[in-house]
Every structure is written in structure tokens, then in C-alpha cells.
Write a protein that holds these residues in place. Structure first.
Motif, PDB file in Angstrom:
ATOM      1  N   GLN A 207       0.666  -1.323   0.346  1.00 29.51           N
ATOM      2  CA  GLN A 207      -0.122  -0.078   0.044  1.00 29.51           C
ATOM      3  C   GLN A 207       0.344   1.338  -0.254  1.00 29.51           C
ATOM      4  O   GLN A 207       1.813   1.161   0.921  1.00 29.51           O
ATOM      5  CB  GLN A 207      -0.847  -0.445   0.966  1.00 29.51           C
ATOM      6  CG  GLN A 207      -1.855   1.031   1.118  1.00 29.51           C
ATOM      7  CD  GLN A 207      -2.466   0.963   2.633  1.00 29.51           C
ATOM      8  OE1 GLN A 207      -2.300   2.019   3.980  1.00 29.51           O
ATOM      9  NE2 GLN A 207      -3.408   0.589   2.394  1.00 29.51           N
ATOM     10  N   VAL A 208       0.505   2.029  -1.253  1.00 30.23           N
ATOM     11  CA  VAL A 208       1.794   3.294  -1.304  1.00 30.23           C
ATOM     12  C   VAL A 208       0.655   4.251  -1.202  1.00 30.23           C
ATOM     13  O   VAL A 208      -0.558   4.405  -1.757  1.00 30.23           O
ATOM     14  CB  VAL A 208       2.599   3.501  -2.852  1.00 30.23           C
ATOM     15  CG1 VAL A 208       3.147   4.501  -3.070  1.00 30.23           C
ATOM     16  CG2 VAL A 208       3.704   2.508  -3.021  1.00 30.23           C
ATOM     17  N   VAL A 209       0.986   5.584   0.004  1.00 34.37           N
ATOM     18  CA  VAL A 209      -0.246   6.577   0.389  1.00 34.37           C
ATOM     19  C   VAL A 209       1.053   7.725   0.137  1.00 34.37           C
ATOM     20  O   VAL A 209       2.237   7.667   0.795  1.00 34.37           O
ATOM     21  CB  VAL A 209      -0.621   6.362   1.932  1.00 34.37           C
ATOM     22  CG1 VAL A 209      -1.198   8.121   2.080  1.00 34.37           C
ATOM     23  CG2 VAL A 209      -1.588   5.594   2.098  1.00 34.37           C
ATOM     24  N   ARG A 210       0.567   8.922  -1.081  1.00 36.53           N
ATOM     25  CA  ARG A 210       1.505   9.626  -1.017  1.00 36.53           C
ATOM     26  C   ARG A 210       0.339  10.351  -1.944  1.00 36.53           C
ATOM     27  O   ARG A 210      -0.676  10.811  -2.067  1.00 36.53           O
ATOM     28  CB  ARG A 210       2.512   8.980  -1.787  1.00 36.53           C
ATOM     29  CG  ARG A 210       2.188   8.473  -3.295  1.00 36.53           C
ATOM     30  CD  ARG A 210       3.616   8.047  -4.541  1.00 36.53           C
ATOM     31  NE  ARG A 210       3.026   7.938  -5.480  1.00 36.53           N
ATOM     32  CZ  ARG A 210       3.696   7.110  -5.928  1.00 36.53           C
ATOM     33  NH1 ARG A 210       4.903   6.594  -6.106  1.00 36.53           N
ATOM     34  NH2 ARG A 210       2.561   6.712  -7.668  1.00 36.53           N
ATOM     35  N   GLY A 211       1.225  11.716  -1.590  1.00 31.03           N
ATOM     36  CA  GLY A 211       0.029  13.041  -2.286  1.00 31.03           C
ATOM     37  C   GLY A 211       0.157  13.331  -4.487  1.00 31.03           C
ATOM     38  O   GLY A 211       0.593  12.313  -4.731  1.00 31.03           O
TER      39      GLY A 211
END
Length: 313
Positions: A207-211
Motif C-alpha cells: 500500500q503506497v500512500v502519497r501526495g
């Protein structure tokens, strides 16, 4: 599948509010599913990212209650967790692309690319027109005497579509929307696109959470995952936090850093204000990440850029 999220800060200065908001949501999203969090230090450009700043980042995250399960100075089985120490790993995966005949040297300067009449992306980045893709060996040898080349990926003529976990479907045709992109710079430093794909895959990140400013880079990364046969994570892009005057927050502009915030607010107060901006609380009241994780919801997070209310911090 067990959820593994990650923090991947670049230690070029103290974290500002936008970095803190992203770190908070990445932690909450993983912990809501009883997952693990990896801390990776993205210091590819070691000159801009002194190790002392990495230590400050760890102290900041710990103070806020955003405790990671592996990585950083804590270590773990998937290290090293500093990109500046992973060059040999990137070389291995770069060679796989090279053996497939998918790389070529590019001698174009940045000024030449920006001056070209080729299409530009929304952020002003030029779409590479393939200037050096068809150069023969003799011409390459002549140009190499003047400047060391960057190495680009000859992108396949694919249309890459994916479902972002927060912003929905996004699609790009690689050849026309981004063009051949750099895998290794002329000075030998591997590019972010390759490094982040290899790191997330080898560190088990699901899971990649970024802007949202990185949304457009996702098709390039998915292309690399598929060419290298690596497992793809799920992506969640969150809206950008804007200053009260509407501009993007920046370390370079000296926007409010945690160092400044700590002189006025406690950790629960800062976390509560950020959770309020992210739609997780009805009012900016004190809270800690562990309290928020069980009730975190992506459906409550805004999908458009968040304007920082004057006076909130």
C-alpha cells in the motif's frame, strides 16, 4: 494478504505540514488494517540529504506517535533502508532491463529538453521526444566524449490504467503522455522511478500512500513493475495541503515545520488538527494516531486540494 504501508521521506530538511499529513494518513491507512509500516529514507541524492536530517525525521515521527515497525535506524530483514546504500540492488534490476534491450543513452541537457517544442505535462515537465533513441553506436561514442549520458527506458507502447484507492481511475498512454524516462542520471545516480519500484517490491510494500503531485508518476512505475515481474502495490493519492494563500507548501520556502509547531502545540494537538483537515474529526481536537486508526476512512478524506485555514497553526 497482510497490509504493509510505508513512510518514504526525503531528508532534505525538516518536515512541513504537508509531509506530516501524508505520514499520518499512510500510518492510519495501514494500521486500520492491522498492518505494518516501513520507514525508508529516500536519500538518493546524498549531498542534499545529510544523515543528520534522517535522524531528525525519525525523532519527529516518534514524537507524533507515528511509530514504524521496520526500517530507518531500527533496521529489519529487508534493509538497507537508506536508498543511498542500495545502489548495488538498483544496478541488478537496471541490468535486467538492459538485457531486454530496453535502455539507451541520452545526451540531452535539461535546458535542451525544456527549450524543445515537444509537448509538456501539466507540471511543466517536457514529454521526452525520443531524440537519442535511434542514435547509432558511432554517434553515441562521439557524444559520450562531451558528456556522460543519462540512461533512459524505451517505454513500450502501452496504455497503463489503474484504480487509485482514493482518486479513482487514472490512465496514460506511455509513449505520448510521458515518453521515455530516465533510469539513471549522467552522474551515475539511479532515478527515483526505478529506485522506488525496486524498494517497495523488495520491502513487501502492498500500500503506497502519497501526495497527488505523484499521481502522474504512477503509470511509469507500474510499467517498471510489469517489465521486471514485480508485485504491484495499491496506490492511494491524497490531495495536497496548500498554504492559506493557495500555494504549495515547500521546505525550500521555509513553510511551517514541525520544529516550529512544537514550540506552540503538543503532539495530540498537531495530530488532531491534521486529522481535522483530512476529514477524520469534526473539529480540531487533540488526538493521537492510535486513537484514530480504528475509525480511519478514506471516504472522509477530501479529493481536492486542502486550503490550510489561516490561524489553525
Amino acid at each position: 494478504m497482510h497490509t504493509v504501508g510505508r513512510f518514504a521521506p526525503s531528508p532534505s530538511g525538516r518536515m512541513h505540514l504537508g509531509n506530516l499529513l501524508c505520514s499520518l494518513l499512510a500510518w492510519l491507512s495501514a494500521k486500520r488494517e492491522n498492518g505494518r509500516v516501513v520507514l525508508r529514507i529516500e536519500d538518493l541524492d546524498a549531498a542534499r540529504c545529510p544523515r543528520a536530517f534522517a535522524g531528525l525525521l525519525e525523532a519527529d515521527l516518534s514524537w507524533l506517535g507515528l511509530i514504524w515497525d521496520e526500517g530507518g535506524s531500527t533496521g529489519g530483514r529487508n534493509g538497507p533502508y537508506y536508498q543511498s546504500e542500495r545502489g548495488g540492488i538498483y544496478e541488478t534490476y537496471y541490468k535486467k532491463l538492459e538485457k531486454k534491450g530496453l535502455t539507451y543513452p541520452c545526451f540531452c541537457s535539461r535546458s535542451q529538453l525544456h527549450a524543445a517544442s515537444a509537448p509538456h505535462r501539466e507540471d511543466g515537465t517536457p514529454v521526452y521526444p525520443g531524440t537519442c533513441r535511434s542514435l547509432g553506436p558511432e554517434r553515441q561514442a562521439v557524444l559520450a566524449q562531451k558528456r556522460p549520458p543519462a540512461m533512459r527506458l524505451a517505454v513500450p507502447d502501452w496504455t497503463v490504467e489503474f484504480a487509485d484507492g482514493h482518486l479513482g481511475r487514472y490512465c496514460e498512454r506511455l509513449a505520448t503522455d510521458c515518453g521515455d524516462f530516465v533510469l539513471r542520471r549522467g552522474d551515475g545516480v539511479f532515478a527515483y522511478q526505478l529506485a522506488v519500484v525496486v524498494d517497495d517490491a523488495l520491502m513487501g510494500v502492498t500500500q503506497v500512500v502519497r501526495g497527488a503531485d505523484l499521481l502522474q508518476s504512477t503509470p511509469r512505475q507500474l510499467c517498471l513493475y510489469r517489465l521486471l515481474g514485480l508485485p504491484e502495490p495499491r496506490f492511494y493519492h491524497l490531495p495536497l495541503l496548500l498554504a492559506p494563500d493557495g500555494r504549495r507548501l515547500s521546505k525550500r520556502d521555509g513553510d511551517v515545520s514541525l520544529e516550529q509547531l512544537q514550540t506552540r502545540w503538543s503532539a495530540p494537538e498537531i495530530v488532531g488538527k491534521l486529522a481535522f483537515l483530512a476529514g477524520q474529526l469534526d473539529r480540531p481536537e487533540p488526538a493521537m494516531p492510535a486513537e484514530l486508526a480504528p475509525v480511519f476512512s478514506w471516504e472522509k478524506v477530501p479529493t481536492t486540494d486542502i486550503l490550510l485555514p489561516a490561524g489553525l497553526f
